[in-house]
Enzyme design. Structure first.
Site, PDB file in Angstrom:
ATOM      1  N   ASN A   1       7.798  -3.511  35.249  1.00 52.01           N
ATOM      2  CA  ASN A   1       6.124  -3.714  36.111  1.00 52.01           C
ATOM      3  C   ASN A   1       5.068  -3.661  35.115  1.00 52.01           C
ATOM      4  OD1 ASN A   1       5.989  -1.271  37.526  1.00 52.01           O
ATOM      5  ND2 ASN A   1       4.819  -2.120  38.975  1.00 52.01           N
TER       6      ASN A   1
ATOM      7  N   LYS B   1      16.316   4.515  29.934  1.00 57.33           N
ATOM      8  CA  LYS B   1      17.182   3.584  30.428  1.00 57.33           C
ATOM      9  C   LYS B   1      15.933   2.317  30.981  1.00 57.33           C
ATOM     10  CE  LYS B   1      18.498   0.486  34.003  1.00 57.33           C
ATOM     11  NZ  LYS B   1      18.160  -0.692  33.255  1.00 57.33           N
TER      12      LYS B   1
ATOM     13  N   GLY C   1      10.775   2.918  40.908  1.00 48.53           N
ATOM     14  CA  GLY C   1      11.478   1.334  41.484  1.00 48.53           C
ATOM     15  C   GLY C   1      11.450   0.646  42.857  1.00 48.53           C
ATOM     16  N   SER C   2      12.372   0.222  43.324  1.00 47.21           N
ATOM     17  CA  SER C   2      12.315  -0.646  44.467  1.00 47.21           C
ATOM     18  C   SER C   2      13.354   0.335  45.361  1.00 47.21           C
ATOM     19  CB  SER C   2      13.465  -1.587  44.134  1.00 47.21           C
ATOM     20  OG  SER C   2      14.846  -1.161  44.141  1.00 47.21           O
ATOM     21  N   ASN C   3      12.547   0.186  46.608  1.00 48.94           N
ATOM     22  CA  ASN C   3      13.170   1.880  48.019  1.00 48.94           C
ATOM     23  C   ASN C   3      15.006   1.054  48.207  1.00 48.94           C
ATOM     24  OD1 ASN C   3      13.070   2.184  50.708  1.00 48.94           O
ATOM     25  ND2 ASN C   3      11.288   2.709  49.955  1.00 48.94           N
TER      26      ASN C   3
ATOM     27  N   GLY D   1      16.823   2.712  44.870  1.00 49.01           N
ATOM     28  CA  GLY D   1      15.429   4.501  45.084  1.00 49.01           C
ATOM     29  C   GLY D   1      16.825   5.360  46.023  1.00 49.01           C
TER      30      GLY D   1
ATOM     31  N   GLU E   1       9.876   7.323  42.412  1.00 51.45           N
ATOM     32  CA  GLU E   1       9.144   6.580  43.104  1.00 51.45           C
ATOM     33  C   GLU E   1       9.001   5.316  43.185  1.00 51.45           C
ATOM     34  OE1 GLU E   1       6.077   8.237  43.240  1.00 51.45           O
ATOM     35  OE2 GLU E   1       6.101  10.341  43.102  1.00 51.45           O
TER      36      GLU E   1
ATOM     37  N   CYS F   1       2.784  -0.902  41.933  1.00 45.65           N
ATOM     38  CA  CYS F   1       3.377  -0.089  42.988  1.00 45.65           C
ATOM     39  C   CYS F   1       2.058   0.316  44.544  1.00 45.65           C
ATOM     40  CB  CYS F   1       4.344   0.577  42.683  1.00 45.65           C
ATOM     41  SG  CYS F   1       3.302   1.771  41.647  1.00 45.65           S
TER      42      CYS F   1
ATOM     43  N   GLU G   1       7.220  -4.328  51.359  1.00 48.47           N
ATOM     44  CA  GLU G   1       6.182  -5.225  50.087  1.00 48.47           C
ATOM     45  C   GLU G   1       6.900  -6.767  49.885  1.00 48.47           C
ATOM     46  OE1 GLU G   1       8.359  -2.781  46.906  1.00 48.47           O
ATOM     47  OE2 GLU G   1       5.609  -2.185  46.184  1.00 48.47           O
TER      48      GLU G   1
HETATM   49  P1  NAP Z   1      14.115  -2.134  40.522  1.00 43.94           P
HETATM   50  O1  NAP Z   1      15.632  -3.033  40.897  1.00 43.94           O
HETATM   51  O2  NAP Z   1      15.386  -1.035  41.817  1.00 43.94           O
HETATM   52  O3  NAP Z   1      14.905  -1.365  38.839  1.00 43.94           O
HETATM   53  C1  NAP Z   1      14.533  -0.319  38.868  1.00 43.94           C
HETATM   54  C2  NAP Z   1      15.139  -0.109  37.656  1.00 43.94           C
HETATM   55  O4  NAP Z   1      16.552   0.542  38.185  1.00 43.94           O
HETATM   56  C3  NAP Z   1      15.815  -0.981  36.547  1.00 43.94           C
HETATM   57  O5  NAP Z   1      16.002  -0.328  35.436  1.00 43.94           O
HETATM   58  C4  NAP Z   1      16.934  -1.038  36.947  1.00 43.94           C
HETATM   59  O6  NAP Z   1      18.427  -1.648  35.783  1.00 43.94           O
HETATM   60  C5  NAP Z   1      17.748  -0.319  37.823  1.00 43.94           C
HETATM   61  N1  NAP Z   1      18.167   0.488  38.471  1.00 43.94           N
HETATM   62  C6  NAP Z   1      18.829  -0.830  39.301  1.00 43.94           C
HETATM   63  N2  NAP Z   1      20.258  -0.628  40.233  1.00 43.94           N
HETATM   64  C7  NAP Z   1      20.275   0.528  39.719  1.00 43.94           C
HETATM   65  C8  NAP Z   1      21.578   1.616  39.785  1.00 43.94           C
HETATM   66  N3  NAP Z   1      22.172   1.482  41.172  1.00 43.94           N
HETATM   67  N4  NAP Z   1      21.812   2.755  39.768  1.00 43.94           N
HETATM   68  C9  NAP Z   1      20.471   2.984  38.285  1.00 43.94           C
HETATM   69  N5  NAP Z   1      19.531   2.510  38.117  1.00 43.94           N
HETATM   70  C10 NAP Z   1      19.490   1.102  38.478  1.00 43.94           C
HETATM   71  O7  NAP Z   1      13.524  -2.071  40.773  1.00 43.94           O
HETATM   72  P2  NAP Z   1      12.324  -3.088  40.253  1.00 43.94           P
HETATM   73  O8  NAP Z   1      11.937  -4.528  41.039  1.00 43.94           O
HETATM   74  O9  NAP Z   1      12.778  -3.230  38.534  1.00 43.94           O
HETATM   75  O10 NAP Z   1      10.549  -2.574  40.343  1.00 43.94           O
HETATM   76  C11 NAP Z   1       9.832  -2.501  41.378  1.00 43.94           C
HETATM   77  C12 NAP Z   1       9.693  -1.629  42.088  1.00 43.94           C
HETATM   78  O11 NAP Z   1       9.008  -0.670  41.796  1.00 43.94           O
HETATM   79  C13 NAP Z   1       8.561  -2.114  43.211  1.00 43.94           C
HETATM   80  O12 NAP Z   1       9.176  -1.689  44.187  1.00 43.94           O
HETATM   81  C14 NAP Z   1       7.712  -1.299  42.657  1.00 43.94           C
HETATM   82  O13 NAP Z   1       6.829  -1.163  43.805  1.00 43.94           O
HETATM   83  C15 NAP Z   1       8.105  -0.344  42.228  1.00 43.94           C
HETATM   84  N6  NAP Z   1       7.369   0.652  41.565  1.00 43.94           N
HETATM   85  C16 NAP Z   1       6.564   1.860  42.234  1.00 43.94           C
HETATM   86  C17 NAP Z   1       6.331   2.480  41.739  1.00 43.94           C
HETATM   87  C18 NAP Z   1       5.434   3.770  41.537  1.00 43.94           C
HETATM   88  O14 NAP Z   1       5.546   4.774  40.861  1.00 43.94           O
HETATM   89  N7  NAP Z   1       5.760   4.152  43.618  1.00 43.94           N
HETATM   90  C19 NAP Z   1       5.909   2.287  40.306  1.00 43.94           C
HETATM   91  C20 NAP Z   1       6.314   0.963  39.806  1.00 43.94           C
HETATM   92  C21 NAP Z   1       6.523   0.482  40.590  1.00 43.94           C
HETATM   93  P3  NAP Z   1      17.750  -3.004  35.200  1.00 43.94           P
HETATM   94  O15 NAP Z   1      17.143  -3.759  36.292  1.00 43.94           O
HETATM   95  O16 NAP Z   1      17.990  -3.107  34.267  1.00 43.94           O
HETATM   96  O17 NAP Z   1      19.908  -3.267  36.297  1.00 43.94           O
END
Ligand code: NAP
Length: 498
Positions: free
Chosen positions: A155, A178, A231-233, A236, A253, A287, A388
């Site tokens: 995002n 990555k 990324g997502s909760n 994380g 985060e 986020c 969320e």
């Molecule tokens: P996500 O699905 O958790 O993915 C985030 C990253 O983690 C991607 O690069 C993903 O790779 C990687 N990933 C997925 N599974 C993993 C694993 N098992 N081990 C290591 N890495 C892994 O999140 P998203 O859908 O991309 O992002 C949206 C979320 O991010 C929302 O919940 C949003 O609130 C949060 N966010 C938080 C902040 C903050 O600063 N608090 C800022 C922006 C976004 P692939 O997708 O390439 O498989």
């Protein structure tokens, strides 16, 4: 249009300053049109191993380069980003969908971060402090951690990467990055900028691929000493558990369920503008997006009317068309999740005032569009007020007092951003004290972080670390306490003190 901006049809990993061969790849589609923009490698754990091997060697030398000289590279990075701002912004809109104006803002955030962290090259402050014994000197200094792993979401494909990689670089670490598979172009472009700015080979390495393969290999690699994840909760939490087993430092985060509070003395036009921008900008996929509005019952009807009026000005469509204010949702899974929550909201008894549907015909064909949505008569325990959604959906909750507004704001598992609109200075100060979030806005919406302040949240949003601001350096450095005894005799702390 993509091909005029990006010659490459397939991106490749950037390891040891070289562009590797791509093995297996997967297409990256423009969420506005569904067209394939580029192909991205699906790397393996072996690629991670290779990147870490070179990063370990590069880091040793990089750490010996004086920090002001490390910073000079970041100044050049910032300058190249300025020169390429428009091109980067257009490519960002193509891979992510956000409207061009917001893409330009995101690239600018990266530029700001480059110059801010370059300035840290001449600070990286430690502390000096008196020692408890005579003829003894005490200080604390920051030391680089070594090889750090950064995992970023789709995002904010460039801004978040700069929040993490720039402090890591200036502090003398080497980076394995990555990016999200959905949005690899910004990573590719930033790697080219690092190369042209003269960053030594191996200091930053980009490994494309899925989270479950590349991300997991990074999390488990014994020589990656820190994982900085956004990324997502769910992701994380699982990363934190794996890092915990290895005693690996991890900075998380994650999500938010951010609220705008509108009190009975607020400027309602200003509040409505702040809500529209925070809730529907980036199609609610931030986020910090406002997904709850907590309104004093005395002004609820007026606020609803103002929101409904202002929502009519929101053109939805391809972000490259500058008349559009709301772009697409990232992909079908994102769209399906939003649709699921619309059904949940209706089933829970919330009243749908506007939106609540997908846009599929005409110019919307092939893309993933969802109409800005407003639910009212929501109660704070409903799932649409707790979870969320990550889409352009507002849940409006009415309250009877300031105290109740604070309680509702804090009654969720997340704690990223909050906002209050009020004209009462006493309420302003009570709110900034009592709102349990990492970021608080007064008379502004829930988004708009500036890079020199700490970014992150309380409770389920994170694990106590912060991105950006000088605080980001704490993730990428170890504190080292140094004692120099120049008495020429054995002096025992706590014992030889008179
Ligand atoms: P996500 O699905 O958790 O993915 C985030 C990253 O983690 C991607 O690069 C993903 O790779 C990687 N990933 C997925 N599974 C993993 C694993 N098992 N081990 C290591 N890495 C892994 O999140 P998203 O859908 O991309 O992002 C949206 C979320 O991010 C929302 O919940 C949003 O609130 C949060 N966010 C938080 C902040 C903050 O600063 N608090 C800022 C922006 C976004 P692939 O997708 O390439 O498989």
């Amino acid at each position: 249009m993509t091909q005029t901006l990006l010659q490459e049809k397939t991106l490749t990993n950037f390891i040891d300053g070289k562009w590797a061969e791509a093995g297996e790849t997967t297409p990256v589609n423009n969420p506005a049109t569904g067209e394939t923009v580029v192909h991205v490698p699906l790397s393996t754990a072996k690629d991670v191993d290779q990147a870490v091997d070179v990063a370990k060697k590069a880091q040793k030398e990089w750490a010996r380069v004086p920090a002001p000289q490390r910073a000079d590279v970041l100044y050049r990075v910032g300058q190249l980003m300025i020169e390429r701002k428009e091109r980067l912004s257009q490519l960002l809109t193509m891979e992510n969908g956000k409207v061009l104006e917001e893409a330009r803002g995101e690239v600018q955030e990266g530029i700001d971060m480059a110059f801010y962290m370059a300035g840290e090259g001449r600070r990286l402050f430690g502390h000096t402090t008196p020692a408890e014994l005579d003829n003894k000197f005490a200080m604390s200094v920051r030391a680089p951690v070594g090889v750090v792993g950064i995992i970023t979401p789709w995002n904010f494909p460039i801004a978040i990467a700069t929040w993490k990689s720039f402090p890591a670089i200036v502090a003398g670490n080497a980076v394995i990055w990555k990016p999200a598979t959905e949005t690899p172009i910004m990573a590719y472009e930033l790697a080219k900028i690092f190369e042209e700015a003269g960053l030594p080979s191996g200091v930053v390495n980009v490994v494309f691929g899925s989270g479950s393969t590349v991300g997991d290999a990074m999390v488990h690699h014994k020589d990656i000493r820190v994982i900085s994840f956004t990324g997502s909760n769910d992701t994380g939490r699982s990363i934190a558990a794996k890092c915990g087993e290895q005693l690996k430092k991890v900075s998380l985060e994650m999500g938010g369920k951010n609220a705008v509070i509108v009190m009975d003395d607020a400027d309602l036009d200003l509040a409505a503008d702040g809500i529209i921008w925070s809730a529907y900008g980036t199609s609610g996929q931030r986020c910090t997006a406002a997904s709850r509005v907590i309104v004093h019952q005395a002004v609820k009807a007026q606020l609803e009317e103002k929101l409904l009026t202002k929502m009519q000005d929101l053109n939805i469509g391809n972000g490259l068309d500058e008349t559009n204010k709301v772009g697409p949702i990232i992909n079908k899974a994102g769209l399906d999740k939003i649709k699921k929550y619309i059904d949940i909201g209706k089933d829970e008894g919330a009243e749908l005032l506007a939106g609540g549907y997908e846009l599929t015909d005409g110019d919307y064909k092939g893309g993933f569009y969802f109409a800005p949505t407003l639910f009212t008569n929501v109660t704070s325990e409903m799932r649409i007020a707790q979870e969320e959604i990550f889409g352009p959906v507002i849940s409006l909750i009415s309250v009877e007092s300031f105290e109740e507004a604070i309680e509702v704001n804090n009654g969720v598992s997340y704690g990223l951003s909050s906002s209050i609109f009020t004209a009462d200075v006493n309420r302003v100060f009570r709110a900034q004290r009592d709102l349990d979030t990492g970021i608080v806005y007064v008379n502004a919406g829930t988004t708009g972080a500036e890079i020199h302040l700490p970014f992150g949240g309380t409770k389920g949003t994170g694990n106590g670390h912060r991105d950006s601001g000088v605080q980001a350096l704490d993730v990428f450095t170890e504190w080292k306490a140094v004692y120099v005894d120049y008495s020429g005799k054995l002096q025992r702390a706590q014992i030889d003190v008179e």
